[in-house]
Design a protein around this motif. Structure first.
Motif, PDB file in Angstrom:
ATOM      1  N   TRP A 110     -13.866  -1.262 -46.254  1.00 22.46           N
ATOM      2  CA  TRP A 110     -12.887  -0.958 -47.296  1.00 22.46           C
ATOM      3  C   TRP A 110     -12.734   0.558 -47.437  1.00 22.46           C
ATOM      4  CZ3 TRP A 110     -10.031  -4.697 -49.589  1.00 22.46           C
ATOM      5  CH2 TRP A 110     -10.500  -6.022 -49.490  1.00 22.46           C
ATOM      6  N   LEU A 111     -11.490   1.002 -47.495  1.00 25.05           N
ATOM      7  CA  LEU A 111     -11.181   2.414 -47.698  1.00 25.05           C
ATOM      8  C   LEU A 111     -10.587   2.588 -49.086  1.00 25.05           C
ATOM      9  CD1 LEU A 111     -10.741   5.366 -46.762  1.00 25.05           C
ATOM     10  CD2 LEU A 111      -8.545   4.609 -45.796  1.00 25.05           C
ATOM     11  N   PHE A 112     -11.163   3.512 -49.877  1.00 16.57           N
ATOM     12  CA  PHE A 112     -10.690   3.786 -51.230  1.00 16.57           C
ATOM     13  C   PHE A 112     -10.203   5.229 -51.307  1.00 16.57           C
ATOM     14  CE2 PHE A 112     -14.068   0.584 -51.544  1.00 16.57           C
ATOM     15  CZ  PHE A 112     -13.379  -0.451 -52.166  1.00 16.57           C
ATOM     16  N   LEU A 113      -8.981   5.412 -51.750  1.00 16.59           N
ATOM     17  CA  LEU A 113      -8.370   6.740 -51.868  1.00 16.59           C
ATOM     18  C   LEU A 113      -8.097   7.039 -53.338  1.00 16.59           C
ATOM     19  CD1 LEU A 113      -5.763   6.416 -48.959  1.00 16.59           C
ATOM     20  CD2 LEU A 113      -8.104   7.314 -48.831  1.00 16.59           C
ATOM     21  N   TYR A 114      -8.444   8.248 -53.745  1.00 15.07           N
ATOM     22  CA  TYR A 114      -8.228   8.703 -55.114  1.00 15.07           C
ATOM     23  C   TYR A 114      -7.133   9.778 -55.066  1.00 15.07           C
ATOM     24  CZ  TYR A 114     -12.762   6.484 -56.037  1.00 15.07           C
ATOM     25  OH  TYR A 114     -13.815   5.592 -56.150  1.00 15.07           O
ATOM     26  N   PRO A 115      -5.856   9.407 -55.236  1.00 10.71           N
ATOM     27  CA  PRO A 115      -4.765  10.375 -55.032  1.00 10.71           C
ATOM     28  C   PRO A 115      -4.799  11.550 -56.006  1.00 10.71           C
ATOM     29  CG  PRO A 115      -3.956   8.336 -56.015  1.00 10.71           C
ATOM     30  CD  PRO A 115      -5.358   8.070 -55.590  1.00 10.71           C
ATOM     31  N   ASP A 116      -5.191  11.324 -57.247  1.00  7.11           N
ATOM     32  CA  ASP A 116      -5.220  12.424 -58.211  1.00  7.11           C
ATOM     33  C   ASP A 116      -6.364  13.390 -57.939  1.00  7.11           C
ATOM     34  OD1 ASP A 116      -3.027  11.348 -59.496  1.00  7.11           O
ATOM     35  OD2 ASP A 116      -4.239  10.197 -60.912  1.00  7.11           O
TER      36      ASP A 116
END
Length: 288
Positions: A110-116
């Protein structure tokens, strides 16, 4: 699921328990009546009523039709509650603004991205306790399922499509996240750890990742290669637009659990690429 740690999980438990209660209202009287009738009309009971000419009883018809009618009404109420109050896209009422996290299901991680915050993680999800989290999800390969049982609302993800779910952890702690849909050889190890930490600690955690590697188009292509039992890792810089490029398939989908690709799967975590070996400026632009 019976030990929820957030409002959505608590609502899921309520539906389960209410559904169980409605079913028991039907099942228990039916079992009791079965034993009672078997006893009353046993062969040795000479006092049992024998009426071979019986064809119709208004009272019996009323009972026979009223029970399923009431059951449908009760279940209809539960369905309304579940489909409206627990709609995955429905924002969670809170005085805190929601945290945006983008989720990509890969083979088999699983890849989790935090855009802020501009950071990303693999097989590790960190969220602030007491703060609503708005997840935008997709799959970079075959159909999969994102599920954190104690937070609630299992959601399916598909390649080339985006869905959304809103969750919240009411208290600090570690929770299990997993894939709940079979997707090939690495399915059994496609789990991730969810850490709910204080809001100020979350800000410090995100800042601490900025010294890590870069996740850009080139690094993503390496990450998307099949691998099993991948240890948690992080990226200190995520190229803007990466998630949208995955959804639009500007970045090509993964191979999926095909027979040919399964033979090439990386069976050791050591084969995982090192994040951030190439500056973002030297990589192809994401998007189209």
């Amino acid at each position: 699921m019976l030990d929820p740690q957030g409002p959505i999980g608590a609502g899921n438990r309520t539906i389960l328990l209410n559904s169980l209660a409605v079913m028991l209202v039907i099942v228990i009287p039916t079992l009791v009546a079965l034993l009672l009738f078997a006893w009353m009309f046993r062969a040795s009971n000479r006092n049992a009523r024998y009426d071979p000419e019986f064809t119709y009883s208004g009272r019996i018809e009323l009972i026979v039709w009223s029970i399923p009618t009431l059951t449908i009404l009760f279940l209809g109420g539960l369905i309304y509650y579940g489909s409206y109050h627990l709609d995955p896209r429905r924002p969670i009422a809170s005085s805190q603004p929601p945290l945006d996290i983008q989720v990509v299901a890969l083979d088999w991680k699983w890849l989790f991205l935090y855009p802020d915050q501009g950071v990303g993680t693999v097989n590790q999800l960190v969220i602030p306790a007491g703060v609503p989290v708005r997840f935008k999800l997709t799959s970079a390969s075959v159909m999969n399922t994102f599920f954190v049982p104690q937070l609630g609302s299992m959601v399916y993800v598909m390649n080339g499509m985006q869905t959304e779910v809103n969750l919240q952890a009411d208290r600090e702690g570690d929770y299990l996240g997993l894939s709940a849909h079979f997707s090939g050889d690495g399915f059994s190890d496609m789990n991730f750890r969810v850490r709910a930490i204080p809001a100020d600690a979350f800000a410090s955690w995100a800042s601490s990742l900025h010294s890590g590697g870069v996740l850009n188009a080139s690094a993503y292509r390496e990450l998307a290669r099949q691998s099993i039992n991948v240890p948690p890792s992080s990226f200190g810089h995520v190229q803007p637009g990466l998630f949208d490029a995955i959804v639009r398939q500007t970045l090509p989908p993964g191979p999926g659990p095909t027979e040919a690709a399964a033979g090439e799967a990386q069976l050791s975590p050591k084969a995982e690429p090192k994040a951030g070996t190439t500056p973002a400026a030297q990589q192809p632009k994401v998007g189209g």
